[in-house]
Design a protein around this motif. Structure first.
Motif, PDB file in Angstrom:
ATOM      1  N   UNK A  20       0.833  -1.208   0.000  1.00 35.99           N
ATOM      2  CA  UNK A  20       0.000   0.000   0.000  1.00 35.99           C
ATOM      3  C   UNK A  20       0.866   1.255   0.000  1.00 35.99           C
ATOM      4  N   UNK A  21       0.300   2.297  -0.552  1.00 36.10           N
ATOM      5  CA  UNK A  21       0.890   3.635  -0.488  1.00 36.10           C
ATOM      6  C   UNK A  21      -0.241   4.648  -0.352  1.00 36.10           C
ATOM      7  N   UNK A  22       0.056   5.791   0.238  1.00 37.58           N
ATOM      8  CA  UNK A  22      -0.902   6.880   0.271  1.00 37.58           C
ATOM      9  C   UNK A  22      -0.270   8.120  -0.349  1.00 37.58           C
ATOM     10  N   UNK A  23      -0.882   8.601  -1.386  1.00 36.74           N
ATOM     11  CA  UNK A  23      -0.428   9.821  -2.028  1.00 36.74           C
ATOM     12  C   UNK A  23      -1.192  11.017  -1.465  1.00 36.74           C
ATOM     13  N   UNK A  24      -0.513  12.148  -1.407  1.00 39.11           N
ATOM     14  CA  UNK A  24      -1.134  13.376  -0.925  1.00 39.11           C
ATOM     15  C   UNK A  24      -0.982  14.465  -1.980  1.00 39.11           C
ATOM     16  N   UNK A  58      -6.023  19.263   1.381  1.00 42.14           N
ATOM     17  CA  UNK A  58      -5.285  18.100   0.889  1.00 42.14           C
ATOM     18  C   UNK A  58      -6.257  17.042   0.379  1.00 42.14           C
ATOM     19  N   UNK A  59      -5.892  16.439  -0.732  1.00 39.13           N
ATOM     20  CA  UNK A  59      -6.612  15.294  -1.277  1.00 39.13           C
ATOM     21  C   UNK A  59      -5.677  14.092  -1.229  1.00 39.13           C
ATOM     22  N   UNK A  60      -6.215  12.976  -0.780  1.00 37.02           N
ATOM     23  CA  UNK A  60      -5.417  11.763  -0.613  1.00 37.02           C
ATOM     24  C   UNK A  60      -5.852  10.695  -1.613  1.00 37.02           C
ATOM     25  N   UNK A  61      -4.924   9.851  -1.956  1.00 40.01           N
ATOM     26  CA  UNK A  61      -5.229   8.652  -2.725  1.00 40.01           C
ATOM     27  C   UNK A  61      -4.604   7.481  -1.979  1.00 40.01           C
ATOM     28  N   UNK A  62      -5.452   6.725  -1.303  1.00 44.01           N
ATOM     29  CA  UNK A  62      -5.002   5.520  -0.614  1.00 44.01           C
ATOM     30  C   UNK A  62      -5.018   4.377  -1.608  1.00 44.01           C
ATOM     31  N   UNK A  63      -3.876   3.761  -1.810  1.00 47.14           N
ATOM     32  CA  UNK A  63      -3.744   2.696  -2.796  1.00 47.14           C
ATOM     33  C   UNK A  63      -3.380   1.398  -2.079  1.00 47.14           C
TER      34      UNK A  63
END
Length: 121
Positions: free
Chosen positions: A16-20, A76-81
């Motif tokens: 997993x990764x989380x982009x901000x 902030x907008x996040x993308x949890x992958x």
């Protein structure tokens, strides 16, 4: 509007990764935000988008694995992958559009720099 993306890195398949994406500027709270990715040799594609009221849409290839969310207080907008796959590899970009309330039809009016995601098998 300025956008700053971060959070990419190298991860093994299944990880997993989380982009901000930090969205700054006077209209940062009234824009729809999209996450896009571009794999080597391929065109940029929309991965997920979120409207001002929290409406979301996802590419079929990431549904059930990726989650987009926004924290307007933090701009902030996040993308949890999650459950990442090798074909999720690419440069991920965030974009912002002035849009009607809760619209998720993003076109890429403003862009941030990319953050690289590499998923190893």
């Amino acid at each position: 509007v300025q956008l700053q993306a971060s959070g990419g890195g190298l991860v093994q398949a299944g990880g997993s990764l989380r982009l901000s994406c930090v969205v700054s500027g006077s209209i940062s709270s009234v824009v729809a935000v999209g996450w896009w990715r571009q794999a080597p040799g391929k065109e940029r594609e929309l991965v997920a988008a979120i409207g001002t009221g929290g409406a979301t849409k996802y590419a079929e290839t990431v549904k059930g694995r990726f989650t987009i969310s926004r924290d307007n207080a933090k701009k902030t907008v996040y993308l949890q992958m999650n459950s990442l796959k090798p074909n999720d590899t690419g440069a991920y970009f965030c974009s912002a559009d002035r849009a009607p309330w809760n619209s998720v039809n993003v076109r890429g009016e403003y862009w941030g720099q990319g953050t690289l995601v590499t998923v190893s098998s």
